[in-house]
Design a protein around this motif. Sequence first.
Motif, short mmCIF file in Angstrom:
data_model
loop_
_atom_site.label_atom_id
_atom_site.label_comp_id
_atom_site.label_asym_id
_atom_site.label_seq_id
_atom_site.Cartn_x
_atom_site.Cartn_y
_atom_site.Cartn_z
N PHE A 247 33.78 35.05 45.43
CA PHE A 247 35.14 34.66 45.09
C PHE A 247 35.89 35.24 44.05
CE2 PHE A 247 38.03 31.67 42.97
CZ PHE A 247 38.80 31.31 44.04
N ARG A 248 35.33 35.58 43.23
CA ARG A 248 36.10 36.51 41.88
C ARG A 248 36.36 37.87 42.56
NH1 ARG A 248 32.92 32.44 40.78
NH2 ARG A 248 33.66 31.03 38.87
N PRO A 249 35.56 38.65 43.11
CA PRO A 249 35.82 39.83 43.53
C PRO A 249 36.85 39.92 44.48
CG PRO A 249 33.41 39.64 43.36
CD PRO A 249 33.88 38.16 43.14
N MET A 250 36.94 38.83 45.55
CA MET A 250 38.14 38.77 46.54
C MET A 250 39.36 38.64 45.94
SD MET A 250 38.33 38.54 49.64
CE MET A 250 36.68 38.53 50.18
N VAL B 74 36.52 47.31 39.15
CA VAL B 74 36.76 46.07 38.28
C VAL B 74 36.37 44.80 38.98
CG1 VAL B 74 38.86 44.46 37.35
CG2 VAL B 74 39.01 46.97 37.01
N ALA B 75 36.32 44.79 40.37
CA ALA B 75 35.86 43.54 40.97
C ALA B 75 34.37 43.51 40.85
CB ALA B 75 35.95 43.83 42.67
N ILE B 76 33.57 44.81 40.89
CA ILE B 76 32.27 44.93 41.01
C ILE B 76 31.81 44.33 39.49
CG2 ILE B 76 30.23 46.32 40.40
CD1 ILE B 76 31.48 48.11 42.96
N ILE B 77 32.60 44.63 38.35
CA ILE B 77 32.38 44.12 37.10
C ILE B 77 32.53 43.01 36.73
CG2 ILE B 77 33.08 44.48 34.51
CD1 ILE B 77 33.83 47.63 35.36
N THR C 291 42.72 50.57 27.84
CA THR C 291 43.28 49.34 27.90
C THR C 291 42.67 48.50 28.71
OG1 THR C 291 45.52 50.26 27.90
CG2 THR C 291 45.55 48.04 28.71
N ILE C 292 41.82 48.72 29.72
CA ILE C 292 41.15 48.29 30.69
C ILE C 292 39.88 47.71 30.01
CG2 ILE C 292 39.96 48.14 32.87
CD1 ILE C 292 42.72 48.22 33.22
N SER D 138 40.44 39.83 34.95
CA SER D 138 40.08 40.94 35.78
C SER D 138 41.55 41.15 36.76
CB SER D 138 38.98 40.43 36.94
OG SER D 138 37.95 40.18 36.16
N CYS D 139 42.29 40.29 37.06
CA CYS D 139 43.49 40.24 37.85
C CYS D 139 44.31 41.30 37.10
CB CYS D 139 44.16 39.01 37.83
SG CYS D 139 43.47 37.93 39.33
N LYS D 140 44.70 41.03 35.76
CA LYS D 140 45.42 41.67 34.79
C LYS D 140 45.03 43.17 34.86
CE LYS D 140 47.40 41.73 30.15
NZ LYS D 140 47.24 41.42 28.84
N ALA D 141 43.62 43.29 34.72
CA ALA D 141 43.15 44.68 34.80
C ALA D 141 43.55 45.61 36.04
CB ALA D 141 41.61 44.75 34.46
N VAL D 142 43.41 44.82 37.12
CA VAL D 142 43.59 45.84 38.28
C VAL D 142 45.31 45.88 38.63
CG1 VAL D 142 41.62 45.00 39.71
CG2 VAL D 142 43.78 43.68 39.93
#
Length: 366
Positions: free
Chosen positions: A87-90, A116-119, A177-178, A225-229
């Motif tokens: 769900f989160r990587p999605m 980022v999704a993997i992390i 930053t990430i 995670s959303c902010k990072a991407v």
Amino acid sequence: MCHFTQTSSTLSFLKICNIFWRFHHTSASHLCSCSKTASHEKYQDPFQLGRKDLKNLYEDIKKELLVSTAELKEMCDYYFDGKGKAFRPMIVVLMARACNIHHNNSREVQASQRSVAIIAEMIHTASLVHDDVIDDANSRRGKMTVNQIWGERKAVLAGDFILSAASVALARIGNTTIISVLTQVIEDLVRGEFLQLGSKENENERFAHYLEKTFKKTASLIANSCKAVSILGCPDPKVHEIAYQYGKNVGIAFQLIDDVLDFTSCADYLGKPTAADLKLGLATGPVLFACRQFPEMNAMIMRRFSKPGDVERARKYVLQSDGVQQTTYLAQRYCHEATREISKLRPSPEREALIQLTEMVLMRDK
């Protein structure tokens, strides 16, 4: 949609919830004037839309976890078996595409964004391993927990190892930053766990405490995670805030529904024991709302449901009250806010999929 009852005590509690609602929503509406008109993009299943970017997700995670110790490898493989919902990587890959399209109409997910999704999935899984040790949990996702099979000490080490591997993958992105954004998640997870260990006597403070814990333990990972991407795909700080607010609101709603399911779903279907939070001494949303109708629950909350019969009585009170409905309604409000935020981005299939995901959060049954 369920509604608050009109008794004076419940109206008072509604005012309390509104205060916390405003506290959690420093709105970014003044930051962006993008069109909010609904797009005419064809509806697509979010999981179908993100499948391409998540292909071999768990295989790639296992590559990050290459170890010489056979037992440690076996423990890691046990959780990363590819049977999770991801769900989160999605959310992360859909947000990456939505932000890329908003910025320059690029429909490709960058390698760093996929990382980022993997992390995010690695951090999430490590937190589950540690949570199961703290809670002495027996089952997770319909099977025995790592701590039940290999013991608590090895489970803690396995969680630590997954976090260390996630940190190495994060450093490899090479963006300070990430690194700062995602390490905040780990800090929040620890602070959230400490918040969960404590409690508040005052009812108003108790609900604020619950929402803060919910953000730190669940929503922070999705929000950051959303902010990072978004940072990797678009230089506009307004877009970064939109991505963060979407993730925060969806994350809080997700946990609110999780807390509802603890009372309404059967153990076999949920994949973990029901009333688990009560057995751990935790007062979640349904309990806090129910307490308004059954004040005798206050004493049970303060002693963390430790007396014989407390768990059964509290569960009975919750099911007799409108606590489940009120918590669901609060989750709906958070999802509405998430939709309002993401609607500020340029129309795209990915934006519409993220809107659809808020409905899926509300409708899920496990």
